[in-house]
Write a protein that holds these residues in place. Structure first.
Motif, PDB file in Angstrom:
ATOM      1  N   VAL A 320     -33.277 -17.670 -15.198  1.00 17.31           N
ATOM      2  CA  VAL A 320     -33.556 -16.268 -14.878  1.00 17.31           C
ATOM      3  C   VAL A 320     -32.390 -15.375 -15.321  1.00 17.31           C
ATOM      4  O   VAL A 320     -32.592 -14.305 -15.912  1.00 17.31           O
ATOM      5  N   VAL A 321     -31.168 -15.816 -15.053  1.00 17.05           N
ATOM      6  CA  VAL A 321     -29.989 -15.042 -15.448  1.00 17.05           C
ATOM      7  C   VAL A 321     -29.922 -14.907 -16.963  1.00 17.05           C
ATOM      8  O   VAL A 321     -29.645 -13.816 -17.493  1.00 17.05           O
ATOM      9  N   VAL A 322     -30.185 -15.990 -17.678  1.00 15.78           N
ATOM     10  CA  VAL A 322     -30.166 -15.952 -19.143  1.00 15.78           C
ATOM     11  C   VAL A 322     -31.217 -14.967 -19.665  1.00 15.78           C
ATOM     12  O   VAL A 322     -30.956 -14.195 -20.599  1.00 15.78           O
ATOM     13  N   LEU A 323     -32.395 -14.959 -19.058  1.00 21.03           N
ATOM     14  CA  LEU A 323     -33.436 -14.013 -19.461  1.00 21.03           C
ATOM     15  C   LEU A 323     -32.987 -12.571 -19.229  1.00 21.03           C
ATOM     16  O   LEU A 323     -33.244 -11.687 -20.065  1.00 21.03           O
ATOM     17  N   MET A 324     -32.329 -12.320 -18.121  1.00 25.31           N
ATOM     18  CA  MET A 324     -31.821 -10.981 -17.848  1.00 25.31           C
ATOM     19  C   MET A 324     -30.782 -10.565 -18.882  1.00 25.31           C
ATOM     20  O   MET A 324     -30.768  -9.415 -19.345  1.00 25.31           O
ATOM     21  N   VAL A 325     -29.912 -11.494 -19.241  1.00 26.65           N
ATOM     22  CA  VAL A 325     -28.901 -11.212 -20.268  1.00 26.65           C
ATOM     23  C   VAL A 325     -29.571 -10.917 -21.604  1.00 26.65           C
ATOM     24  O   VAL A 325     -29.208  -9.952 -22.298  1.00 26.65           O
ATOM     25  N   LEU A 326     -30.563 -11.715 -21.972  1.00 28.65           N
ATOM     26  CA  LEU A 326     -31.247 -11.521 -23.252  1.00 28.65           C
ATOM     27  C   LEU A 326     -31.951 -10.165 -23.304  1.00 28.65           C
ATOM     28  O   LEU A 326     -31.914  -9.472 -24.325  1.00 28.65           O
ATOM     29  N   VAL A 327     -32.605  -9.779 -22.214  1.00 28.36           N
ATOM     30  CA  VAL A 327     -33.287  -8.483 -22.162  1.00 28.36           C
ATOM     31  C   VAL A 327     -32.270  -7.347 -22.301  1.00 28.36           C
ATOM     32  O   VAL A 327     -32.496  -6.392 -23.053  1.00 28.36           O
TER      33      VAL A 327
END
Length: 392
Positions: A320-327
Motif C-alpha cells: 500500500v505504501v509503495v502504491l502511494m509513493v508511485l501515485v
C-alpha cells in the motif's frame, strides 16, 4: 496574505498539528495535554468541513487502505493496547490530508506560507535553545539529550527537512526567493552539525547544493542518478549487507563523518530486523512499542523506515505504501518545473535518511502529499526552468 477567516482557521489547525507532530512535549505535561486535546478538536473541525464536500481522490483511498491494514494487523497480532497510539497517528495524517484536500487548490500559496511560518518559528526556537543548552534541555532515561524538536538529535531530521522543503515550495509558488528560506537553510544545517547527526547533515547539505542547480533541465539527470544511487545503497548496503570496499567511500564514512562501517551497529540491527520480518512476512506484527524492539533488536527502533513498515504491517502494508509513493511520484513527474525538481530531490534525500532511521509517518506523508499536489506548486508560470527568482 489576506487575513481571512479561512487563513486563520488553517493557521490554527496547522499550528496545532505541526506542534503535536514535531515537538518533544513529554517533559512538559501541560503543553502535551493541550496539544493533544486541541488536535482532537482540529480533527473534528476538518471532518465537518470535509462532510460539506465529501470527495475522495485516489491518494485518499490508498490512505484509508493504509489505515485499515494497520488496524487489522494490530488486531490479528493481539496488540489492542496499541490501537490508541495508532489512532493518534491516523488522526494526525487525516488532518494533514484533509487540509490539503479542502484548501490547497483554493489557497495553495497562503497555505504554504502559513506552514512555512509555523515550521520556521519552531526551527528558530529549537536553534536558540540548542545554543543555550547544547546537550539538550532534558536527559532521557537512557542518558541521551532531548531537544525541543524531535526529542533526540536523530529525530530532528524529518522536521528540519520538512521545514526547509516547505520554505522552498512557498518560494516556488510566489515566484521568487525569500530571505527566510536562506536563513532557515543555514539554521537547519547548523542545527544538524551542532547536534552531530551526520545522516541529517549530509541529507540537508545535499539538498541545499541541489537548489541552485534545479533551475536547469540537466538537474533531472542528477535527480535520477541520485535516486538510483540511493536505491543501490538500500539494496546492497542495508539489505544484502555487502562490504563497502571503495576507499573513497570508506574514507568519507570513517574520516569525514567519523562513523564506523557498521554505522553505530546499525548493520546488526538491520540483520535482526530482516529475521524478524521473515517470521511474519505477510501482515507483520502490528504497531509495536519500544519494549518490543528492545527485546528483539536490542534497540528502540529498527533504524530503517522500510523495515519499520514491514514489521508494522508486513508485505500488505508495504505494498500500500509503495502504491502511494508511485501515485505521488507519477503526479510529480507530470508537472516538471524547478519547484517539483527540488521537491523530488528532497524526497530522494528523505529516502536516503530512511535507510538509517525510523521517522514520523506524518512527516513522510507530508512529502508524499506535496508531490501528489505538485500540479498546484507547478501552476505558477513565473517559476519554470531557467527562471532565476529574485530575492525579497
Amino acid at each position: 496574505m489576506v487575513l481571512s477567516k479561512t487563513n486563520i482557521r488553517v493557521f490554527i489547525i496547522l499550528f496545532v498539528l505541526v506542534g503535536q507532530t514535531i515537538l518533544c512535549l513529554d517533559y512538559i505535561p501541560v503543553l502535551d495535554i493541550a496539544f493533544s486535546g486541541l488536535r482532537v478538536l482540529c480533527f473534528g473541525a476538518v471532518f465537518v468541513l470535509f462532510l460539506r464536500h465529501p470527495r475522495m481522490n485516489v491518494f485518499d483511498w490508498l490512505f484509508v487502505s493504509f489505515a485499515m491494514v494497520m488496524f487489522i494487523a494490530i488486531i490479528l497480532n493481539g496488540n489492542s493496547h496499541r490501537l490508541v497510539q495508532w489512532s493518534s497517528i491516523i488522526m494526525d495524517i487525516s488532518i494533514l490530508l484533509g487540509v490539503f484536500d479542502i484548501y490547497f487548490r483554493r489557497i495553495g500559496k497562503d497555505l504554504l506560507r502559513i506552514l512555512s511560518a509555523i515550521f520556521s518559528l519552531f526551527v528558530y526556537l529549537n536553534f536558540v535553545l540548542l545554543l543555550i543548552f547544547p546537550n539538550g534541555l532534558w536527559i532521557s532515561d537512557s542518558g541521551m539529550g532531548q531537544y525541543v524538536i524531535g526529542g533526540n538529535y536523530n529525530q530532528m531530521a524529518m522536521p528540519l527537512l520538512a521545514a526547509v522543503v516547505t520554505n522552498y515550495m512557498y518560494c516556488c509558488m510566489r515566484g521568487k526567493w525569500g530571505w527566510n528560506s536562506l536563513i532557515v537553510t543555514v539554521v537547519i544545517i547548523s542545527t544538524a552539525l551542532i547536534c552531530g547527526s551526520m545522516t541529517t547533515s549530509v541529507g540537508l547539505i545535499l539538498l541545499a547544493l541541489f537548489v541552485p542547480l534545479s533551475k536547469f533541465r540537466v538537474s533531472r539527470v542528477g535527480l535520477v542518478m541520485f535516486f538510483i544511487a540511493v536505491c543501490v545503497w538500500h539494496l546492497f548496503v542495508v539489505v544484502m549487507q555487502t562490504d563497502i570496499t571503495s576507499k573513497y567511500l570508506v574514507y568519507f564514512i570513517e574520516e569525514v563523518l567519523d562513523k564506523d562501517l557498521t554505522f553505530t551497529y546499525r548493520t546488526e540491527v538491520w540483520s535482526d530486523a530482516m529475521e524478524l520480518i521473515a517470521s511474519s512476512p505477510v501482515i507483520g506484527y502490528g504497531s509495536q512499542g519500544p519494549d518490543f524492539y528492545e527485546e528483539h533488536l536490542g534497540f528502540l527502533t529498527p533504524h530503517n523506515m522500510n523495515f519499520l513498515v514491514l514489521i508494522d504491517g508486513g508485505a500488505v502494508l508495504y505494498t500500500v505504501v509503495v502504491l502511494m509513493v508511485l501515485v505521488a511520484v507519477h503526479n510529480a513527474n507530470e508537472n516538471k518545473c524547478r519547484g517539483v525538481n527540488i521537491l523530488q530531490f528532497a524526497s530522494a534525500t528523505c529516502f536516503l535518511m530512511l535507510a538509517f532511521e525510523s521517522y514520523s509517518y506524518t512527516l513522510i506523508f507530508y512529502l508524499l502529499i506535496l508531490m501528489y499536489y505538485s500540479d498546484v506548486i507547478a501552476d505558477d508560470k513565473l517559476y519554470v526552468y531557467n527562471t532565476a527568482p529574485q530575492y525579497s
